[in-house]
Design an enzyme around this catalytic site. Structure first.
Site, mmCIF file in Angstrom:
data_model
loop_
_atom_site.group_PDB
_atom_site.id
_atom_site.type_symbol
_atom_site.label_atom_id
_atom_site.label_comp_id
_atom_site.label_asym_id
_atom_site.label_seq_id
_atom_site.Cartn_x
_atom_site.Cartn_y
_atom_site.Cartn_z
ATOM 1 N N ASP A 142 0.860 -1.188 0.000
ATOM 2 C CA ASP A 142 0.000 0.000 0.000
ATOM 3 C C ASP A 142 0.895 1.237 0.000
ATOM 4 O O ASP A 142 1.385 1.672 1.043
ATOM 5 C CB ASP A 142 -0.917 0.006 1.220
ATOM 6 C CG ASP A 142 -1.954 1.127 1.155
ATOM 7 O OD1 ASP A 142 -1.708 2.125 0.449
ATOM 8 O OD2 ASP A 142 -3.009 0.989 1.799
ATOM 9 N N ILE A 152 -1.049 9.161 8.714
ATOM 10 C CA ILE A 152 -1.810 8.255 9.562
ATOM 11 C C ILE A 152 -1.409 6.809 9.254
ATOM 12 O O ILE A 152 -0.854 6.514 8.199
ATOM 13 C CB ILE A 152 -3.331 8.427 9.360
ATOM 14 C CG1 ILE A 152 -3.740 8.059 7.930
ATOM 15 C CG2 ILE A 152 -3.759 9.849 9.698
ATOM 16 C CD1 ILE A 152 -5.247 8.086 7.688
ATOM 17 N N GLY A 194 -5.332 1.659 7.761
ATOM 18 C CA GLY A 194 -6.413 0.952 8.453
ATOM 19 C C GLY A 194 -6.168 -0.543 8.488
ATOM 20 O O GLY A 194 -6.440 -1.211 9.493
#
Length: 284
Positions: A187, A207, A210
């Site tokens: 990713d 961040i 997820g």
């Protein structure tokens, strides 16, 4: 409308060959924070090739997660990637994931739901090798601004937390460089590495992925309540309820019942802000 639900669901599935070996599995586990302490026998099951087993959430990155990529480029879908949010994820295991393997991954749009202000795409990826099915993985993708055509709203299940104390509680610190390591599993979204890009997206700093929180949570459940046995996991699903930053700490509260564990995951440093919700691990 950039999404044609009927055309997207009716499109022929896309297939691709994927492969992985012990290095891919070890890198994924390290990206989840495995290996602390480095010589702990329980951690060596995630990091040492001679003892290696595979956490089932590895299915989300095997072959660089081609199911999501293929689904977003399916016929009937023409969307702005800036409007896309990963809303939820599930993995169903048909048998344990081997340490190394070669499989055919078939991806398709399984459903398109109308949530009013957004559309939800259910992108399904199914992997099978010469011995048969391995796993089925569903990614729920929110596309902001693409709802409102009067279609099926789809399921909206929310799980209430059990009205009792958790059976187990765990905290898992996130290393400052963890997102940089996790992204090597496929990713490459700069949101998780580039401070300038993160600010453009509305965040003070990059961040954590997820799906990294997703994998960290499954590892904690396996290690805490399933005797460290990854082969006991039958399925795992969650809803992404919020973000967490590298350097913060995940707090996991776990409730065990017959054949399943329900988990609530929050960010300790931000007053237990939700990170994962409606998380359930079904097991033998």
């Amino acid at each position: 409308m950039p999404i044609d639900p009927a055309k997207a669901v009716a499109a022929e599935p896309r297939s691709a060959e994927i492969s992985w070996d012990h290095k891919d599995v070890q890198l994924y586990h390290l990206g989840l924070g495995a290996g602390r302490p480095a010589t702990d026998p329980d951690e060596l099951r995630y990091t040492l090739e001679s003892r290696l087993h595979v956490l089932p959430s590895f299915a989300t990155v095997a072959g660089a997660g081609m199911g999501v990529v293929g689904g977003l480029s399916a016929p009937g879908i023409d969307i702005d990637l800036a409007a896309v949010l990963h809303g939820g994820q599930s993995v169903t295991l048909h048998r344990p994931v081997p340490v190394s393997g070669r499989a055919v991954s078939t991806s398709r749009v399984a459903a398109v739901y109308d949530k009013g202000k957004a559309a939800v795409l259910v992108l399904r990826s199914e992997a099978a090798d010469a011995d048969g099915p391995l796993w089925t993985s569903d990614a729920q993708i929110f596309v902001r601004g693409e709802g409102g055509w009067g279609g099926d709203r789809g399921p909206s299940e929310r799980l209430a937390l059990p009205d009792r104390r958790p059976d187990a509680t765990a905290e898992r610190p996130i290393r400052e460089e963890q997102a940089l390591l996790y992204r090597l599993s496929g990713d490459w979204n700069p949101l998780h590495a580039d401070p300038e890009f993160a600010k453009l997206a509305g965040f003070d700093r990059p961040i954590l992925h997820g799906l990294c929180s997703y994998g960290m949570t499954l590892k904690a459940v396996v290690d805490t309540l399933l005797d460290g046995d990854v082969t006991r996991v039958r399925s795992y699903r969650t809803r992404f309820a919020g973000i967490v930053f590298p350097g913060e700490t995940l707090r996991l509260r776990m409730w065990a019942a017959e054949g399943r564990v329900q988990v609530a995951v929050t960010a300790v440093e931000r007053d237990d802000a939700p990170v994962l919700a409606d998380a359930v691990v079904e097991h033998s």
